[in-house]
Scaffold this active site. Structure first.
Site, mmCIF file in Angstrom:
data_model
loop_
_atom_site.group_PDB
_atom_site.id
_atom_site.type_symbol
_atom_site.label_atom_id
_atom_site.label_comp_id
_atom_site.label_asym_id
_atom_site.label_seq_id
_atom_site.Cartn_x
_atom_site.Cartn_y
_atom_site.Cartn_z
ATOM 1 N N VAL A 91 68.876 43.691 12.186
ATOM 2 C CA VAL A 91 67.644 42.904 12.218
ATOM 3 C C VAL A 91 66.379 43.753 12.224
ATOM 4 O O VAL A 91 65.291 43.244 11.960
ATOM 5 C CB VAL A 91 67.625 41.921 13.414
ATOM 6 C CG1 VAL A 91 68.643 40.818 13.203
ATOM 7 C CG2 VAL A 91 67.847 42.651 14.733
ATOM 8 N N TYR B 234 72.491 43.240 35.579
ATOM 9 C CA TYR B 234 72.045 42.728 34.276
ATOM 10 C C TYR B 234 70.786 43.455 33.800
ATOM 11 O O TYR B 234 70.466 43.451 32.612
ATOM 12 C CB TYR B 234 71.817 41.217 34.358
ATOM 13 C CG TYR B 234 71.787 40.532 33.019
ATOM 14 C CD1 TYR B 234 72.823 40.697 32.103
ATOM 15 C CD2 TYR B 234 70.729 39.700 32.665
ATOM 16 C CE1 TYR B 234 72.799 40.058 30.875
ATOM 17 C CE2 TYR B 234 70.695 39.055 31.440
ATOM 18 C CZ TYR B 234 71.734 39.240 30.550
ATOM 19 O OH TYR B 234 71.691 38.611 29.320
ATOM 20 N N LYS C 137 65.753 38.152 28.290
ATOM 21 C CA LYS C 137 66.257 36.792 28.058
ATOM 22 C C LYS C 137 65.254 35.741 28.535
ATOM 23 O O LYS C 137 65.166 34.649 27.945
ATOM 24 C CB LYS C 137 67.607 36.594 28.753
ATOM 25 C CG LYS C 137 68.750 37.375 28.142
ATOM 26 C CD LYS C 137 69.094 36.913 26.731
ATOM 27 C CE LYS C 137 70.379 37.547 26.248
ATOM 28 N NZ LYS C 137 70.740 37.139 24.862
#
Length: 261
Positions: free
Chosen positions: A72, A162, A169
């Site tokens: 991407v 995380y 996110k």
């Protein structure tokens, strides 16, 4: 557990681009397989030549007519994918954005210590790419469509280990709401899907991930982990006409774990 072979043909005639399939344990693969069983025709991308041998057999299983490399951050590759869709199909109905990446040095350790380059890379690949792909999909979604991306509970709660992906996110979920608002008048619906922990390649970079899965499976109201097939089935619902009045949501598919204190 839903049986993908028994999904109703609610996506018959739809054209879907699925980005993020790495192997047969990928959430993106669960989405692609379920959408194909529901009647959609699938375009699929792979990251690079190293990933191609793991993804190409899966593309063949689904009779994928468009199978191209797409990193991407490589604008030429992204251009080529959307040009191929425009030439072969002339339209796009569904976009599944199921990619995320953070360098190890950004993912591990304290968020406050995250290096700038690592943060920018994580945001570029995991969040900005959704905006880029949605912008490119917009003119192809001539009669409306659905854009889906993958989030996680760490966007809204602090999940141990995380790391920087939590803030990233969170940005992704916010982007979903803004894009849903901007594209809604054109009949394009946008959602984030937030599955519970799954043993995917992307999750392998999270420290003590096995312990996290054990904790979730023992505490979730459903007392088990979810599957990629269940995530795929939920995405089929979001992409079909039954969900026509829904947009801008973050849909949790985690056995109810997110409701616990």
């Amino acid at each position: 557990m839903p049986d993908p072979d028994r999904l109703p043909p609610v996506l018959t005639g739809k054209k879907a681009l699925v980005v993020g399939v790495a192997n047969d344990r990928s959430i993106a693969w669960g989405c692609a397989a379920a959408m194909r069983k529901a009647g959609a025709e699938i375009a699929m991308t792979y990251l690079n030549e190293r990933a191609k041998p793991h993804v190409e057999p899966l593309a063949k299983q689904l009779d994928v007519p468009i199978f191209l490399p797409m990193e991407v951050r490589d604008g030429a590759q992204v251009d080529a994918v959307f040009e191929a869709i425009a030439q072969r199909w002339g339209r796009l109905d569904i976009l599944v954005h199921a990619i995320a990446f953070a360098p190890k040095e950004a993912l591990q350790g304290r968020v406050v210590d995250c290096p700038r380059d690592g943060f920018l890379t994580a945001m570029d690949v995991s969040c900005w790419s959704l905006l880029d792909l949605a912008r490119r999909a917009e003119p192809l979604m001539k009669d409306g469509g659905t854009v889906l991306t993958m989030s996680y509970l760490g966007a809204n709660e602090v999940v141990e280990n995380y790391g920087i992906m939590g803030p990233v996110k969170a940005a992704l979920e916010s982007a979903v709401r803004y894009v849903a608002t901007e594209l809604g008048p054109k009949g394009i619906r946008v959602h984030a899907v937030s599955p519970g922990p799954l043993a995917t390649r992307a999750a392998s970079g999270i420290r003590d991930f096995d312990e996290l899965m054990e904790r979730v499976s023992s505490r979730a109201p459903a007392r088990r982990l979810v599957t990629i097939e269940e995530v795929g089935a939920a995405c089929v619902f979001l992409a079909c006409d039954y969900a026509a009045a829904m947009t801008g949501e973050t849909l949790y598919i985690d056995g109810g774990y997110h409701i616990l204190a």
